[in-house]
Write an enzyme that holds these catalytic residues in place. Structure first.
Site, PDB file in Angstrom:
ATOM      1  N   HIS A  60       0.806  -1.214   0.000  1.00  0.00           N
ATOM      2  CA  HIS A  60       0.000   0.000   0.000  1.00  0.00           C
ATOM      3  C   HIS A  60       0.855   1.289   0.000  1.00  0.00           C
ATOM      4  O   HIS A  60       0.796   2.100  -0.906  1.00  0.00           O
ATOM      5  CB  HIS A  60      -0.897   0.033   1.244  1.00  0.00           C
TER       6      HIS A  60
HETATM    7  O1  RIB Z   1      -5.130  -0.263   4.835  1.00  0.00           O
HETATM    8  C1  RIB Z   1      -3.748  -0.246   4.587  1.00  0.00           C
HETATM    9  C2  RIB Z   1      -3.078   0.802   5.408  1.00  0.00           C
HETATM   10  O2  RIB Z   1      -3.270   0.532   6.791  1.00  0.00           O
HETATM   11  C3  RIB Z   1      -1.545   0.816   5.206  1.00  0.00           C
HETATM   12  O3  RIB Z   1      -1.068   2.117   5.397  1.00  0.00           O
HETATM   13  C4  RIB Z   1      -1.056  -0.071   6.306  1.00  0.00           C
HETATM   14  O4  RIB Z   1       0.283   0.236   6.703  1.00  0.00           O
HETATM   15  C5  RIB Z   1      -2.012   0.285   7.420  1.00  0.00           C
HETATM   16  O5  RIB Z   1      -1.542   1.481   8.028  1.00  0.00           O
END
Ligand code: RIB
Ligand code: CA
Length: 313
Positions: free
Chosen positions: A243
């Site tokens: 992500h």
């Molecule tokens: O949903 C994904 C996000 O939530 C990413 O930033 C992961 O590191 C968590 O913080």
């Protein structure tokens, strides 16, 4: 083109680590003014420690790391050890940090930096719940017009939720903070699950990481091996979605991404859909657009960039 001055706000988190490493490996494009930790994936004592572990892994112990908010603005903290492990950086065995944690509060650092630097010259890159960012905007409304851009990971539309059926984790943990940020009027670019779920670390890509044969790439591969089990079990996907490095990759090669400038509003009232990013992707309302909502990525180009840059460290 001069390097872009940024503050990374983060809750490491294996994918946060990838985003931080990519930024620190790209000094021609990104100048990290500081890293502010926030409670999210794991509690603040761990996220501030993990941020320093990652800086030392990158061989950059001079980066200023600050502890920010230990809990959301009005709600109880929800964490994600089930995804990231007890430490938040499960996977590799990494030494405890020796670099110092800055004594200044992370929110004060954000405010001070935006006031001291030329207006419009600092980009904020939140990778976790938006508590620090919203707290800074609330405490010092004068900084709103001084922010160059906010490029954040959070939210979802077609991919709906990963922590509830309706909400993505970063927004869900502090929806009030997200509401403040999305209503601030600041230029916002959003990396939602819609695009991050297309940035999958497939076995071939993990092998390419390992083949780089550096400490950083081996540690990243170990983090991914741990981190991916949650998503492969849940979605049956062919690897973990990375992500957060979508944020720093966007600063380096924005051409890897496509999206739409649309209206995005945050659910803060309904318990059923709390933290949902109500994205008007099809422009069915007359609500004013307020965010560039990214929907697609050149995944091969992204991983070529990520692995090539991490191999530099
Ligand atoms: O949903 C994904 C996000 O939530 C990413 O930033 C992961 O590191 C968590 O913080
Ligand atoms: Ca994160």
């Amino acid at each position: 083109m001069p390097a872009r001055d940024i503050i990374i706000d983060t809750d490491p988190g294996q994918d946060d680590a990838a985003a931080i490493l990519l930024a620190l490996a790209s000094p021609d494009e990104i100048n990290v003014l500081g890293i502010t930790a926030v409670a999210g994936n794991v509690p603040l004592p761990l996220t501030q420690k993990n941020a320093r572990i990652v800086c030392e892994l990158a061989g950059k112990p001079d980066v200023k790391v600050f502890a920010g908010c230990a809990s959301p603005m009005v709600r109880k903290l929800v964490t994600a050890e089930h995804v990231h492990g007890k430490t938040g950086l499960d996977g590799p065995t990494l030494p405890d940090p020796t670099m110092p944690l800055q004594s200044q509060h992370g929110v004060d650092f954000i405010i001070e930096t935006l006031r001291e630097r030329p207006s419009g010259s600092v980009t904020l890159c939140p990778l976790g719940p938006l508590t620090n960012i919203a707290s800074a905007l609330t405490a010092a409304p004068d900084i709103v017009e001084r922010v160059q851009e906010i490029v954040l990971m959070g939210g979802a539309y077609f991919e709906v939720g990963n922590i509830t059926p309706a909400a993505e984790f970063n927004i869900y943990v502090d929806p009030e903070a997200a509401d403040i940020v999305f209503k601030s009027g600041i230029k916002i670019t959003v990396m939602p699950l819609d695009v991050t779920h297309k940035a999958l670390v497939t076995p071939e890509r993990v092998n390419a990481l390992r083949a780089a044969n550096t400490n950083v790439c081996s540690a990243m591969a170990d983090m991914v091996d741990f981190f991916e089990r949650f998503d492969t079990d849940k979605y049956g996907s062919n690897g973990a979605p990375l992500h957060d490095p979508c944020v720093t990759a966007y600063l380096i090669k924005p051409e890897l991404f496509t999206g739409r400038f649309i209206n995005v509003e945050i659910e803060t009232a309904s318990e059923l859909t709390l933290g949902m990013t109500v994205a008007d992707w099809w422009r069915v309302t007359t609500r004013d657009p307020n965010a560039m909502f990214i929907g697609d990525i050149d995944a091969d180009g992204f991983f070529d960039l990520l692995i090539t840059r991490l191999a530099r460290l």
